[in-house]
Design a protein around this motif. Sequence first.
Motif, PDB file in Angstrom:
ATOM      1  N   PHE A 123       0.833  -1.206   0.000  1.00  0.00           N
ATOM      2  CA  PHE A 123       0.000   0.000   0.000  1.00  0.00           C
ATOM      3  C   PHE A 123       0.873   1.264   0.000  1.00  0.00           C
ATOM      4  O   PHE A 123       0.522   2.277  -0.613  1.00  0.00           O
ATOM      5  N   ILE A 124       2.000   1.221   0.699  1.00  0.00           N
ATOM      6  CA  ILE A 124       2.930   2.355   0.684  1.00  0.00           C
ATOM      7  C   ILE A 124       3.441   2.593  -0.733  1.00  0.00           C
ATOM      8  O   ILE A 124       3.493   3.736  -1.214  1.00  0.00           O
ATOM      9  N   LEU A 125       3.803   1.521  -1.423  1.00  0.00           N
ATOM     10  CA  LEU A 125       4.289   1.639  -2.805  1.00  0.00           C
ATOM     11  C   LEU A 125       3.193   2.189  -3.713  1.00  0.00           C
ATOM     12  O   LEU A 125       3.464   3.061  -4.560  1.00  0.00           O
ATOM     13  N   ALA A 126       1.963   1.694  -3.561  1.00  0.00           N
ATOM     14  CA  ALA A 126       0.849   2.185  -4.380  1.00  0.00           C
ATOM     15  C   ALA A 126       0.660   3.688  -4.191  1.00  0.00           C
ATOM     16  O   ALA A 126       0.482   4.435  -5.166  1.00  0.00           O
ATOM     17  N   ALA A 127       0.729   4.151  -2.944  1.00  0.00           N
ATOM     18  CA  ALA A 127       0.562   5.586  -2.666  1.00  0.00           C
ATOM     19  C   ALA A 127       1.682   6.395  -3.293  1.00  0.00           C
ATOM     20  O   ALA A 127       1.444   7.473  -3.870  1.00  0.00           O
ATOM     21  N   GLN A 134      12.620   6.764  -7.659  1.00  0.00           N
ATOM     22  CA  GLN A 134      12.436   7.535  -6.433  1.00  0.00           C
ATOM     23  C   GLN A 134      11.269   6.996  -5.604  1.00  0.00           C
ATOM     24  O   GLN A 134      11.321   6.961  -4.369  1.00  0.00           O
ATOM     25  N   ALA A 135      10.195   6.568  -6.295  1.00  0.00           N
ATOM     26  CA  ALA A 135       9.043   5.998  -5.587  1.00  0.00           C
ATOM     27  C   ALA A 135       9.425   4.697  -4.890  1.00  0.00           C
ATOM     28  O   ALA A 135       9.043   4.458  -3.738  1.00  0.00           O
ATOM     29  N   LEU A 136      10.175   3.845  -5.596  1.00  0.00           N
ATOM     30  CA  LEU A 136      10.618   2.587  -5.001  1.00  0.00           C
ATOM     31  C   LEU A 136      11.542   2.836  -3.810  1.00  0.00           C
ATOM     32  O   LEU A 136      11.440   2.164  -2.776  1.00  0.00           O
ATOM     33  N   LEU A 137      12.436   3.814  -3.953  1.00  0.00           N
ATOM     34  CA  LEU A 137      13.362   4.145  -2.871  1.00  0.00           C
ATOM     35  C   LEU A 137      12.607   4.691  -1.662  1.00  0.00           C
ATOM     36  O   LEU A 137      12.861   4.291  -0.519  1.00  0.00           O
ATOM     37  N   GLY A 138      11.656   5.603  -1.914  1.00  0.00           N
ATOM     38  CA  GLY A 138      10.862   6.169  -0.819  1.00  0.00           C
ATOM     39  C   GLY A 138      10.030   5.109  -0.122  1.00  0.00           C
ATOM     40  O   GLY A 138       9.911   5.102   1.116  1.00  0.00           O
TER      41      GLY A 138
END
Length: 431
Positions: free
Chosen positions: A64-68, A269-273
């Motif tokens: 869910f974090i990745l989806a957001a 960046q999304a994957l890293l975050g």
Amino acid sequence: MTDPFTLAMVLIAALALMGQSIGISMLVGSFVYLMLKGYDVSIAAETMMQGLFNGYTLLAVPLFILAADIMNIGSLADKLLRFAQALVGRFRGGLGHVNVVSSLIFSGMSGSAVADAVGMGKIVITMMTKDGKYTPSYAAAITAATAIVGPIIPPSIPMVLYALVSGQSVGFLFAAGILPGLLMALLMAVTNGVIAHRRGFPVDDGIPLRELPGATWQAIPALMLPVILLGGIYGGVMTPTEAAAVAAAYALVISVVLYRSVSARGLYQALLGSARSTASVGILIAGALAFNYVVTRENVPDSVAAMLSAMDLGPVGFLIAVNILFLVLGCVLEAGALLLIVVPILIPAAQALGIDLVHFGVVLVVNAMLGLITPPYGLLLFIVAAITKQPLIPIIKDLVPFIAILIVALMVITFCPDFVLYLPRLLGYQG
């Protein structure tokens, strides 16, 4: 000699006050307790591994974090915002209503209040403060307030954490959050309307009604995500964990293929975050699992249950006491820590009093989310203050009416369990 459990508690509090992660603080305190008691410290590692290994539902959290994060780097937020603006932007205080509606929609995808505030909230704040239509402090305040609806409306990361420690169904918890989330959004919209009239906020230039079909058409792929998720879960097609994976994949596909708004660098960046956020949550869960072993060894849950039984509070008195406790602790503790540390202590007492644990979960999650906007710790306060570059005091002043109305909503949720459990019972819940 100092009692090992007392020393562990003091050590955890001292490390947290010094700025250390609450997860690491609990790990250190648990290791110290085990050593002083003469137990093998590998018990802590074994407890963590067993808890994580058996907690299949926990896989939903990083997904869910990745989806957001993918939604925030794509143009999903922009499409949803334009749809919300076309829907409610033409009324007095319209951008405030847009803030409420956009948070309500975005919450059906991300399950995270922080993701809502950082992604959708940042865009709406910019729109509200442009040309001085709204004060930056008010834009920050309503953004923080509306963001807490995110973890109430499914999907919800805090609901997953509550399910982990309570053993309740994630699907029924998700269903139980829908009506309370809608109630909170409605009351905040009414509050915004009253404030807009009192303070003379402008009637914004809303998107013409003739453009509503086009805005809706553009937003349909994004709007379909919560429909797919909830339909899949309640239709028995996928588990909540599988739904989280579908959410991340769906967000990526429509962002890349339909909206063509994600670059390779943005995805990286999304994957890293997401990895960083997951690591932070993972340390908290690991610390809570180790500390819960310590709490169980000390028979704290049973002692608390016995103490509350001796006080003869009854279900209503107990719920009032829990609300007060969580509202106070929420001022100084992060929401995840509250759910993972305090809930296991309260569950036996709630069961002994005949309180439905799905209803109890919604009450606790709403309380924990209120902690995100109450000083001095309120995480969302610091996020919106950083976005608007405003001091906390004026933001908190503008937040007071929203906090007050959300406490009213909390009272309804607390004392009307049939309201909370209406949808779960339609879906087969026997509670």
